[in-house]
Write an enzyme that holds these catalytic residues in place. Structure first.
Site, mmCIF file in Angstrom:
data_model
loop_
_atom_site.group_PDB
_atom_site.id
_atom_site.type_symbol
_atom_site.label_atom_id
_atom_site.label_comp_id
_atom_site.label_asym_id
_atom_site.label_seq_id
_atom_site.Cartn_x
_atom_site.Cartn_y
_atom_site.Cartn_z
ATOM 1 N N CYS A 12 -143.773 -35.114 115.067
ATOM 2 C CA CYS A 12 -143.967 -34.417 116.331
ATOM 3 C C CYS A 12 -143.291 -33.045 116.201
ATOM 4 O O CYS A 12 -142.609 -32.770 115.204
ATOM 5 C CB CYS A 12 -143.339 -35.208 117.482
ATOM 6 S SG CYS A 12 -141.557 -35.383 117.289
ATOM 7 N N HIS A 41 -135.782 -41.387 111.329
ATOM 8 C CA HIS A 41 -135.867 -42.802 110.960
ATOM 9 C C HIS A 41 -136.967 -43.023 109.928
ATOM 10 O O HIS A 41 -138.002 -43.625 110.224
ATOM 11 C CB HIS A 41 -136.103 -43.665 112.207
ATOM 12 C CG HIS A 41 -134.890 -43.747 113.078
ATOM 13 N ND1 HIS A 41 -134.946 -43.793 114.446
ATOM 14 C CD2 HIS A 41 -133.572 -43.779 112.756
ATOM 15 C CE1 HIS A 41 -133.717 -43.853 114.934
ATOM 16 N NE2 HIS A 41 -132.861 -43.841 113.930
ATOM 17 N N HIS A 75 -132.282 -36.264 118.640
ATOM 18 C CA HIS A 75 -131.802 -36.968 119.848
ATOM 19 C C HIS A 75 -130.650 -36.239 120.532
ATOM 20 O O HIS A 75 -130.317 -36.531 121.666
ATOM 21 C CB HIS A 75 -131.228 -38.346 119.486
ATOM 22 C CG HIS A 75 -132.201 -39.262 118.860
ATOM 23 N ND1 HIS A 75 -133.492 -39.339 119.266
ATOM 24 C CD2 HIS A 75 -132.062 -40.183 117.866
ATOM 25 C CE1 HIS A 75 -134.108 -40.258 118.540
ATOM 26 N NE2 HIS A 75 -133.277 -40.771 117.680
ATOM 27 N N HIS A 125 -129.510 -45.831 123.937
ATOM 28 C CA HIS A 125 -130.158 -44.869 123.043
ATOM 29 C C HIS A 125 -129.287 -43.611 122.910
ATOM 30 O O HIS A 125 -128.761 -43.108 123.905
ATOM 31 C CB HIS A 125 -131.538 -44.503 123.603
ATOM 32 C CG HIS A 125 -132.401 -43.798 122.610
ATOM 33 N ND1 HIS A 125 -132.253 -42.460 122.317
ATOM 34 C CD2 HIS A 125 -133.404 -44.240 121.825
ATOM 35 C CE1 HIS A 125 -133.140 -42.115 121.400
ATOM 36 N NE2 HIS A 125 -133.848 -43.184 121.077
ATOM 37 N N GLU A 127 -130.006 -40.556 122.599
ATOM 38 C CA GLU A 127 -130.434 -39.423 123.447
ATOM 39 C C GLU A 127 -129.850 -39.568 124.860
ATOM 40 O O GLU A 127 -129.349 -38.599 125.439
ATOM 41 C CB GLU A 127 -131.973 -39.379 123.520
ATOM 42 C CG GLU A 127 -132.463 -38.256 124.426
ATOM 43 C CD GLU A 127 -133.967 -38.276 124.668
ATOM 44 O OE1 GLU A 127 -134.726 -38.672 123.766
ATOM 45 O OE2 GLU A 127 -134.379 -37.889 125.775
ATOM 46 N N SER A 217 -138.069 -47.315 112.563
ATOM 47 C CA SER A 217 -138.535 -46.317 113.529
ATOM 48 C C SER A 217 -139.114 -47.020 114.748
ATOM 49 O O SER A 217 -140.133 -47.712 114.663
ATOM 50 C CB SER A 217 -139.591 -45.423 112.864
ATOM 51 O OG SER A 217 -140.407 -44.830 113.845
ATOM 52 N N SER A 261 -141.799 -39.878 112.900
ATOM 53 C CA SER A 261 -140.864 -39.566 111.820
ATOM 54 C C SER A 261 -141.495 -39.784 110.436
ATOM 55 O O SER A 261 -140.782 -39.831 109.436
ATOM 56 C CB SER A 261 -139.607 -40.419 111.982
ATOM 57 O OG SER A 261 -139.968 -41.770 112.178
HETATM 58 S S1 SF4 Z 1 -138.350 -35.158 119.171
HETATM 59 FE FE1 SF4 Z 1 -138.782 -36.433 120.929
HETATM 60 S S2 SF4 Z 1 -138.807 -35.020 122.645
HETATM 61 FE FE2 SF4 Z 1 -138.973 -33.783 120.813
HETATM 62 S S3 SF4 Z 1 -141.170 -33.479 120.489
HETATM 63 FE FE3 SF4 Z 1 -140.556 -35.299 119.319
HETATM 64 S S4 SF4 Z 1 -140.952 -37.022 120.692
HETATM 65 FE FE4 SF4 Z 1 -140.926 -35.155 121.948
#
Ligand code: SF4
Length: 282
Positions: A12, A41, A75, A125, A127, A217, A261
């Site tokens: 992501c 992860h 996080h 968590h 985060e 993960s 990840s």
């Molecule tokens: S790290 Fe988490 S908050 Fe950031 S883009 Fe990826 S899924 Fe979204």
């Protein structure tokens, strides 16, 4: 056999950014460079980084004599941890995802403006623990599965980035019965939801789903569970070596998806191996 890879498979935005920051730092100076815990992860990525001289470090092993710079993962970390690292003279390289930073920022803003902060998410968590450190002493964490604790009349809400929208809707409908004033910052990142949506659609069409990513993960496991719940034959693999030709015998369509990840190079190797076994990539 037709093989389709999800367009949203793999890193992501936040994970890609953290990996890019790590690569940049490695170019600058690897001496004394560590990540605080595994940067993502994925065991194969962590191994590659380790071979490259960048190892994960536990907070209890902080030693300013051996650590010169520490990369913070997506996080984020608690404010106090940040201060502890800095006070030791260790350089902090903050790869916290900007969306997580937003949640931390709004939690701080809300508590400074006199709201009792409610964080929606998983209290264990990292985060959420990080956001909690900005949210004031009276902050509470709710996950929508238990009844509401006693809350103050002015409530400020932030949400763990990976929570589904349904949790926010549910808790809001409960809190609205009690609070005099509610301020909501919807800090959900839609990357996870979109990935799940695409995977669900794909799993509804193919004969076999291959879910690629670390077994540690959570979001990869969530993808595999989603596919299994749709009764499609599903295999969760970390690398192409785990693929068995028998999984594809007599199958017409194979779908590949991957967690946030999972690096692109692992996805490509999985595709290639399936191609060798007998599929055409789309
Ligand atoms: S790290 Fe988490 S908050 Fe950031 S883009 Fe990826 S899924 Fe979204």
């Amino acid at each position: 056999m037709q093989v389709i890879t999800a367009t949203r498979a793999g890193f992501c935005f936040g994970v890609k950014r953290a990996m890019d920051i790590t690569a940049e730092m490695a170019k600058e100076n690897k001496e004394g460079l560590f990540t605080l815990g595994p940067i993502i992860h994925n065991p194969q990525v962590i191994e590659r980084l380790r071979e490259d001289g960048i190892a994960p470090l536990d907070i209890s092993d902080l030693d300013a004599k051996k650590v010169s710079a520490l990369i913070i993962r997506t996080h984020g970390i608690a404010r106090q941890t940040y201060e502890t690292i800095s006070s030791l003279g260790i350089r902090v390289i903050d790869a916290t995802c900007p969306f997580v930073k937003n949640a931390q920022h709004y939690a701080k803003l809300l508590q400074e403006n006199g709201y009792q902060v409610v964080i929606l998410g998983d209290a264990d968590h990292p985060e959420v623990k990080g956001i909690m450190s900005y949210a004031g002493d009276d902050a509470v964490v709710l996950d929508g599965s238990t009844s509401l604790p006693r809350l103050k009349p002015r409530i400020g809400i932030v949400v763990q980035t990976t929570q589904p929208l349904g949790v926010l809707k549910k808790v809001l409908s409960q809190i609205i019965e009690h609070a005099r004033e509610i301020k909501v910052y919807n800090t959900i990142c839609n990357s996870t939801a979109l990935r799940l949506e695409e995977t669900k659609e794909m799993a509804g069409k193919v004969d076999v789903m291959i879910v690629v990513g670390g077994r540690n993960s959570a979001n990869t496991t969530q993808l595999a569970n989603l596919c299994r719940a749709m009764s499609v034959r599903t295999y969760h693999v970390e690398t192409e070596d785990e693929l068995e030709p028998s999984w594809f015998q007599g199958r017409l369509q194979v779908g590949i998806t991957a967690g946030a990840s999972t690096p692109d190079w692992i996805i490509r190797k999985v595709e290639k191996r399936i191609q060798t076994i007998g599929g055409g990539i789309q």
